[in-house]
Design an enzyme around this catalytic site. Structure first.
Site, PDB file in Angstrom:
ATOM      1  N   LYS A   1     -13.781   1.252  -2.610  1.00  0.00           N
ATOM      2  CA  LYS A   1     -14.731   1.732  -1.516  1.00  0.00           C
ATOM      3  C   LYS A   1     -16.009   2.278  -1.732  1.00  0.00           C
ATOM      4  O   LYS A   1     -17.080   1.927  -1.558  1.00  0.00           O
ATOM      5  CB  LYS A   1     -13.972   2.630  -0.579  1.00  0.00           C
ATOM      6  CG  LYS A   1     -12.999   1.842   0.295  1.00  0.00           C
ATOM      7  CD  LYS A   1     -12.489   2.792   1.245  1.00  0.00           C
ATOM      8  CE  LYS A   1     -11.074   2.501   1.844  1.00  0.00           C
ATOM      9  NZ  LYS A   1     -10.429   3.288   2.957  1.00  0.00           N
TER      10      LYS A   1
ATOM     11  N   GLU B   1       0.815  -1.299  -0.022  1.00  0.00           N
ATOM     12  CA  GLU B   1      -0.093  -0.103  -0.124  1.00  0.00           C
ATOM     13  C   GLU B   1       0.886   1.227   0.066  1.00  0.00           C
ATOM     14  O   GLU B   1       0.361   2.309  -0.584  1.00  0.00           O
ATOM     15  CB  GLU B   1      -0.762   0.068   1.286  1.00  0.00           C
ATOM     16  CG  GLU B   1      -2.242  -0.777   0.987  1.00  0.00           C
ATOM     17  CD  GLU B   1      -3.301  -0.687   2.129  1.00  0.00           C
ATOM     18  OE1 GLU B   1      -2.902   0.214   2.924  1.00  0.00           O
ATOM     19  OE2 GLU B   1      -4.337  -0.755   1.848  1.00  0.00           O
TER      20      GLU B   1
ATOM     21  N   HIS C   1       8.342 -26.729  -0.360  1.00  0.00           N
ATOM     22  CA  HIS C   1       7.552 -27.714  -1.223  1.00  0.00           C
ATOM     23  C   HIS C   1       6.237 -27.084  -2.006  1.00  0.00           C
ATOM     24  O   HIS C   1       5.441 -28.052  -2.306  1.00  0.00           O
ATOM     25  CB  HIS C   1       7.212 -28.879  -0.318  1.00  0.00           C
ATOM     26  CG  HIS C   1       8.189 -29.239   0.648  1.00  0.00           C
ATOM     27  ND1 HIS C   1       8.824 -30.807   0.275  1.00  0.00           N
ATOM     28  CD2 HIS C   1       8.769 -29.043   1.548  1.00  0.00           C
ATOM     29  CE1 HIS C   1       9.910 -30.737   0.806  1.00  0.00           C
ATOM     30  NE2 HIS C   1       9.934 -29.788   2.032  1.00  0.00           N
TER      31      HIS C   1
HETATM   32  O1  PA5 Z   1      -2.997   1.502   5.741  1.00  0.00           O
HETATM   33  C1  PA5 Z   1      -4.042   1.861   5.693  1.00  0.00           C
HETATM   34  O2  PA5 Z   1      -4.595   3.194   5.862  1.00  0.00           O
HETATM   35  C2  PA5 Z   1      -5.374   0.807   5.584  1.00  0.00           C
HETATM   36  O3  PA5 Z   1      -4.867  -0.238   4.987  1.00  0.00           O
HETATM   37  C3  PA5 Z   1      -6.141   0.664   6.799  1.00  0.00           C
HETATM   38  O4  PA5 Z   1      -5.343   0.087   7.474  1.00  0.00           O
HETATM   39  C4  PA5 Z   1      -7.351  -0.239   6.334  1.00  0.00           C
HETATM   40  O5  PA5 Z   1      -7.987   0.330   5.741  1.00  0.00           O
HETATM   41  C5  PA5 Z   1      -8.096  -0.166   7.431  1.00  0.00           C
HETATM   42  O6  PA5 Z   1      -8.499   1.230   7.875  1.00  0.00           O
HETATM   43  P1  PA5 Z   1      -9.028   1.712   9.336  1.00  0.00           P
HETATM   44  O7  PA5 Z   1      -8.133   1.285  10.383  1.00  0.00           O
HETATM   45  O8  PA5 Z   1      -9.405   3.321   9.075  1.00  0.00           O
HETATM   46  O9  PA5 Z   1     -10.439   1.180   9.497  1.00  0.00           O
END
Ligand code: PA5
Length: 466
Positions: free
Chosen positions: A432, A289, A318
């Site tokens: 989203k 990410e 394996h």
């Molecule tokens: O790194 C990030 O911001 C995202 O991957 C969040 O961890 C994930 O979308 C969960 O978001 P939140 O903690 O706001 O519910």
């Protein structure tokens, strides 16, 4: 407590690795990135650095809540996704090890069992509700943004169950970890008077593990949160140099970046420790990410990123290693291994009268595990694969804290080398809002009609076979 050996990345007559000169050539650019990171930190934007200095009272608040959960509940369930789940899972797996819940049930460990509900699969949720006594369960709802659909859905559903089972006391069963000021979960905390913990605003979800996000679950299942933070701070001290040849986090970031530039665009993290598999998955989110970006900070289209893959030694020898060895050499493999895997567990046997079994008799499993890691490291080198090894003296809270900080800093440094913003994730937004459209959320009608149009086309397409 940690050592990186990157011998198997640098070119040698028997290995098509990175030319040594390319690391030196990156030093000046690394210093520029360092200056930019320092400025970001001054501005409060690299909050995973500052979160290590949380006050004793903040830590005490976490410990107090953890003690309350330990004293009152048989189970702790974490409702969260992405960084709000992968970090707590990584810490719990690494430090509590396998079969933890079973050991609690057997009375071998004192503490609540822990469950991570990080999806909206009705199969899992329904089985969870049937298996676990919900009235004896504390729910830690974790969301940095305080508006993530999956976590919201889980929370609404759980609250409904709890209201029916425990009409007077259901609110006491929830602890909400979220932004201190913003988001709908924070509004709920205020209006409903729920117990809560803050996730400071500048922390991005995947950088939150050393905040209340990871620390409350860890403290609740008996882990040493001071040790985690101390280890991370020790690594922060170790990683102050602007010169990537002297800063282990920058070195890792640079090695990954250079490997990618030389065609190794897949980063396989392969721990030879079951306990560290969760860490590899946490790293996977952090790396993917943070660095998988279409646009550079300049606005130029760059489409960067190295695809992270988690593998596990010896199991995936394996399953995956044939591909790593003889398939395309597009991978950088990072082996994680313990200097001395414990406990000392000898392979005791009389050999069953088979001469071919004798070589294992009296050897220890840890010795076998490490022999296999060394063998695969060397074998892959022979095939021309590049790799580095992160060796841990031991797997304890300070070492894990140090590893977390090491890879967090490596990630933002790599972001600087790529020229992208490692703290945002614009690519996940479209999915989203299309989900909002499909679920009928008001204000998302345009998205709804766009996706419905696509679904009709797809349905009518000739590219379907039954
Ligand atoms: O790194 C990030 O911001 C995202 O991957 C969040 O961890 C994930 O979308 C969960 O978001 P939140 O903690 O706001 O519910």
């Amino acid at each position: 407590m940690l050592r990186v050996n990157y011998y198997n990345m640098m070119s040698a007559p028997d290995l098509v690795g990175l030319p040594v000169s390319c690391l030196d050539a990156l030093v000046a650019k690394g210093k520029t990135v360092h200056t930019a990171l320092m400025a970001q930190q001054q501005a409060g934007d690299l909050y995973f650095v500052d979160i290590l200095d949380q006050s004793p009272s903040e830590r005490q608040h976490i410990q107090d809540l953890a003690a309350k959960v330990r004293g009152n509940y048989e189970n702790l369930a974490i409702l969260g996704i992405g960084g709000s789940s992968l970090g707590p899972i990584a810490v719990h797996q690494a430090l509590n090890g396998p079969f933890y819940n079973e050991r609690v049930l057997q009375g071998m460990v004192d503490g609540p069992r822990i469950f991570f509900l990080d999806n909206v699969d009705p199969d899992t949720l329904a089985i969870f509700a049937k298996t676990v006594d919900l009235t004896k369960t504390c729910f830690n709802v974790i969301s940095k943004s305080g508006g993530t659909t999956e976590t919201l859905a889980q929370m609404l559903w759980i609250i409904d169950q709890l209201k029916a089972l425990n009409p007077d006391g259901w609110k006491d069963q929830l602890i909400i970890t979220t932004d201190p000021d913003r988001g709908s979960f924070r509004s709920l905390v205020h209006s409903g008077n729920f117990a809560s913990l803050p996730i400071p605003y500048p922390l991005g979800g995947r950088y939150t593990v050393l905040s209340a996000v990871g620390l409350l679950p860890a403290a609740t299942v008996g882990l040493d949160i001071d040790g985690l933070l101390a280890g991370a701070k020790a690594m922060r001290e170790r990683c102050t140099s602007a010169d990537l040849r002297e800063n282990p986090a920058y070195l890792l970031g640079a090695l990954h970046y250079l490997a990618d530039q030389h065609g190794h665009n897949i980063a396989v993290m392969m721990p030879y420790s079951d306990r560290l598999y969760g860490f590899a998955q946490w790293f996977g989110q952090l790396w993917a990410e943070s660095l998988g970006k279409k646009f550079a900070t300049t606005g130029e289209i760059v489409s960067t990123g190295q695809t992270p893959v988690s593998a596990r030694g010896t199991t995936d020898q394996h399953s995956q290693v044939q591909l790593y060895a003889e398939g395309p050499h597009d991978k950088l493999i990072s082996f994680l291994r313990l200097a001395e895997p414990s406990p000392a567990l000898p392979i005791t046997s009389d050999g069953l009268g088979e001469p071919g079994f004798q070589f294992l008799i009296g050897a220890e499993f840890g010795q076998l595990l490490n022999a296999e890691e060394q063998a695969i490291e060397f074998a892959l080198r022979q095939f021309g694969c590049i790799s580095y090894t992160l060796e841990l003296q031991r797997l304890d809270a300070p070492t894990l804290g140090a590893m977390i900080y090491l890879y967090e800093l490596a990630t933002v440094f790599a972001g600087g080398l790529y020229g992208v913003n490692p703290l945002d994730q614009p690519g996940v937004e479209l999915g989203k809002v299309l989900t909002f459209g499909l679920m009928g959320r008001s204000g998302y009608e345009e998205q709804k009609s766009a996706i419905q149009g696509y679904q009709t086309e797809r349905q009518k397409s000739p590219y379907v076979m039954e």
